[in-house]
Design an enzyme around this catalytic site. Structure first.
Site, PDB file in Angstrom:
ATOM      1  N   PRO A 267      12.355 -32.367  46.827  1.00 22.92           N
ATOM      2  CA  PRO A 267      13.412 -32.451  45.704  1.00 22.92           C
ATOM      3  C   PRO A 267      14.752 -33.288  45.831  1.00 22.92           C
ATOM      4  CG  PRO A 267      12.848 -30.139  46.388  1.00 22.92           C
ATOM      5  CD  PRO A 267      12.417 -31.001  47.335  1.00 22.92           C
ATOM      6  N   HIS A 489      27.079  -8.356  26.278  1.00 19.91           N
ATOM      7  CA  HIS A 489      26.181  -9.187  26.718  1.00 19.91           C
ATOM      8  C   HIS A 489      26.066  -9.388  28.060  1.00 19.91           C
ATOM      9  CE1 HIS A 489      23.199 -12.723  25.745  1.00 19.91           C
ATOM     10  NE2 HIS A 489      23.614 -13.004  27.065  1.00 19.91           N
ATOM     11  N   GLU A 490      27.081  -9.815  28.664  1.00 23.05           N
ATOM     12  CA  GLU A 490      27.022  -9.713  30.163  1.00 23.05           C
ATOM     13  C   GLU A 490      26.954  -8.533  30.825  1.00 23.05           C
ATOM     14  OE1 GLU A 490      26.639 -12.838  31.411  1.00 23.05           O
ATOM     15  OE2 GLU A 490      27.345 -13.946  29.501  1.00 23.05           O
ATOM     16  N   HIS A 493      23.192  -7.561  31.238  1.00 21.69           N
ATOM     17  CA  HIS A 493      22.317  -8.515  32.157  1.00 21.69           C
ATOM     18  C   HIS A 493      22.936  -7.816  33.502  1.00 21.69           C
ATOM     19  CE1 HIS A 493      21.069 -11.794  30.118  1.00 21.69           C
ATOM     20  NE2 HIS A 493      22.368 -12.229  29.693  1.00 21.69           N
TER      21      HIS A 493
END
Length: 701
Positions: A267, A489-490, A493
């Protein structure tokens, strides 16, 4: 013999030292010839025209009639049918003082020291008629009172001759003819001198020459293998090539042959070019370095010519090493370019490279190194034995290699020596060597910006946060409603990742804007080589936890999950199409490692299979989403508590989740807890945008 020696000693010409002390003669230069020719033509131009002014010589018709009436005209010369030169008799000049002041002073043979005037007429025929008219009148006046015999003599006598003359100014004509060529010669000389210095459009006559940079004993490379941290397996293979160049008999005595070429694959940022530089520093042999794009030009045949010239130079300096960086610029598989076809300049260059590497001619002592991160698209002929015999894989560094890389890049930093380098290595999973170098540099900049004398642990953590998430933007205007949506939202998670066994361990959660970020959850990906379907399903569920939290809390969803949806769609597609982890599709993989699908306009499966794939991907994602909604409904109070703490503090850490959810019951790696105990709870908040992947520390692919 003695006498001969004395003679030689007395002869200054035989003494080399005396010869060098003698004054050197000036070197001959063509510029002197150009200057002399230019001066000659300029002189001819001026001398042929005389030094008088033409305006002083011009007269009108009335003046001409008066001179004619005085009978002072000796002759008339018609010059190039454009003008008439009226020459005055010598005795008339002596008698009449008005003629003396117009005597010419030139060197032209046409003047001959005679005094003359110039009359410019409109047409030659008109001038001749006017002169004939003057003659007729003069004869008529002269014959008055004369006898017939005298009249006959006067009539037949021509008072002065009129003669035509085609006169050419050779100096002006030659100068006018040669002057453009002189200008072209000067421009050509300047142009060639500029190209000789490498400026102004490039070296047009050296366009087929190789652009490889040569590193030899005069321009040695200071980098060696001690400067290359990690990459131990790659260094083991590459050291053998260096050892062969230093001690070739060690291998040739047994009849062995060193590989002709080695291809460094990995990579971006993993240290392929750095490893090649270390080979140049260790081998102590000539080292040619060139990029693959340096072979390609707009001119046909230039690439192949440069390849030939490169190997010609290498053979002259053998044993040596040729390093071609980004070889995929010319090494792409032939016949797969759908736009330009098979007969293009890049393929001609590749054909010449293949011939030079293993053609009819031998390249004894020339070893070729190349680097690329797209080995899948290289031509098969380039990869076969006898050309690039070895493929050395340079992967992303693991924990121990990251520690070594940090140690190398921190040698020149003034940092707190109580800082644990292993702690930093654990904070940067999935980072390449270039990323770690950037972390070290950014930490120094952050510490300097704060006016510190040494770099502290917090500066390194801030550097990691900034590199992954961007610069903190606490002044960004966000409404209270948006802030609440981002917080839930966080929190979604964080909650799902905490409740699922195979989800990544949480580091911290933030709703502080950073870069394009509005909020993020920081995770620590597990470093693993293979991934099971259960692990991938848990990761998809955790990624959908943010949208699920919005649905559970507000009963509606927002656009903040864009990057989450992009991530889970790609992951679900890979499970079904590439990894064979779907029951209906079965143990089938449509992944093409050769890269030939890039040029294909059709998919490797039927329309019916494509429809089935779409259905299975949709089912997989919706199942994971409903699973996330169910988990959050079961833990809704804890979700609300976590979101409220996040709104209040803006940044929460692992300890805050433990207070609300308790310890994870399936924590396998106890070292993770130990690492998080060392994590500075006062760390500056990092942020990943709600529209981007919701984790700061990248997963190990």
């Amino acid at each position: 013999m003695e006498q001969n020696n004395n003679k030689q000693e007395n002869n200054p010409g035989s003494d080399k030292k005396g010869m060098f002390n003698m004054p050197k003669k000036p070197k001959f230069s063509f510029y002197w010839i150009y200057g002399i020719v230019l001066v000659i033509f300029i002189a001819l131009q001026f001398t042929n025209t005389g030094s008088f002014k033409e305006e002083d010589k011009l007269i009108s018709w009335n003046v001409l009639k008066k001179i004619y009436a005085k009978k002072d005209i000796e002759k008339i010369v018609i010059v190039n049918k454009e003008s008439a030169e009226i020459y005055i008799k010598t005795e008339s000049v002596a008698k009449d003082t008005s003629y003396k002041k117009i005597k010419p002073e030139g060197f032209s043979s046409a003047f001959k020291g005679k005094t003359f005037y110039i009359y410019k007429f409109i047409t030659l025929d008109g001038f001749q008629k006017d002169i004939e008219s003057l003659k007729t009148k003069m004869i008529a006046s002269d014959t008055i009172g004369k006898t017939d015999a005298e009249k006959q003599i006067i009539t037949n006598t021509d008072p002065f001759p009129i003669t035509p003359e085609n006169r050419r100014d050779w100096g002006s004509e030659i100068f006018g003819f040669i002057w453009p060529f002189l200008i072209l010669i000067v421009i050509w000389i300047v142009f060639m001198r500029m190209m000789g210095k490498g400026s102004g459009g490039g070296q047009i006559f050296n366009i087929g020459k190789s652009k490889a940079q040569l590193f030899d004993k005069d321009t040695s490379v200071s980098i060696n293998f001690h400067d290359v941290a990690g990459l131990e397996e790659a260094k083991t293979e590459i050291i053998e090539i260096v050892d062969f160049l230093k001690n070739p008999t060690k291998y040739t005595e047994l009849g062995g042959k060193i590989p002709k070429g080695a291809l460094l694959v990995g990579p971006p940022g993993t240290g392929k070019t750095l490893l090649a530089k270390a080979v140049a520093g260790e081998a102590k042999v000539p080292f040619f370095s060139i990029s693959g794009s340096d072979f390609v030009e707009m001119f046909v045949g230039v690439g192949a010519s440069r390849v030939r010239d490169l190997f010609k130079q290498a053979k002259e300096k053998a044993p040596c090493i040729i390093f071609i960086d980004e070889i995929d610029a010319i090494g792409r598989a032939r016949g797969k370019n759908a736009i330009t076809g098979g007969n293009d300049e890049r393929e001609n260059t590749l054909n010449q490279l293949l011939t030079e590497m293993d053609g009819f001619a031998t390249n004894a002592g020339v070893i070729i190194l190349a680097a690329t991160n797209r080995a899948d698209i290289l031509d098969k002929a380039l990869m076969r034995a006898g050309r690039f015999d070895r493929q050395i894989y340079v992967e992303l560094p693991d924990l121990e290699e990251r520690k070594a890389i940090f140690a190398v890049h921190m040698r020149n930093l003034k940092y707190d020596h109580e800082l644990n380098i292993e702690f930093l290595a654990k904070q940067t999973p999935g980072f390449s060597g270039a990323d770690i170098a950037n972390v070290c540099n950014e930490s120094a900049l952050i510490a300097a910006r704060k006016g510190k004398k040494i770099i502290e642990k917090q500066d390194f953590l801030d550097a990691i946060d900034r590199i992954v998430g961007g610069l903190e933007k606490r002044n960004k205007i966000i409404s209270l409603d948006e802030k609440k949506v981002i917080a839930f939202h966080e929190a979604g998670h964080a909650s799902i990742s905490w409740l699922l066994e195979h989800a990544h361990p949480l580091v911290k959660v933030t709703i502080v804007p950073r870069g394009k970020a509005l909020g993020a959850a920081w995770y620590l990906p597990e470093e693993r080589q293979i991934t099971t379907s259960e692990q991938m399903l848990d990761e998809i569920t955790a990624a959908l936890g943010g949208r699920a939290a919005e649905q559970v809390t507000f009963g509606k969803i927002s656009t903040g999950a864009l990057n989450d949806l992009e991530k889970v769609t790609k992951q679900a597609y890979a499970m079904v199409v590439y990894f064979g982890l779907n029951e209906k599709i079965g143990n089938i993989s449509y992944y093409d490692s050769s890269g030939q699908q890039e040029y294909s306009f059709s998919k490797p499966y039927s329309e019916k299979t494509a429809e089935l794939i779409d259905q299975e991907i949709h089912l997989l994602i919706e199942t994971a989403y409903q699973r996330a909604v169910k988990l959050l409904n079961e833990n809704k109070e804890k979700l609300n508590s976590l979101a409220n703490v996040l709104i209040d503090k803006e940044v929460i850490f692992r300890e805050d989740l433990e207070l609300i959810f308790g310890k994870r019951p399936f924590e396998k790696d106890k070292e993770v807890d130990l690492m998080f105990q060392n994590y500075n709870s006062t760390s500056t908040a990092a942020a990943i945008p709600a529209t981007e992947e919701p984790k700061a520390l990248p997963e190990n692919s």
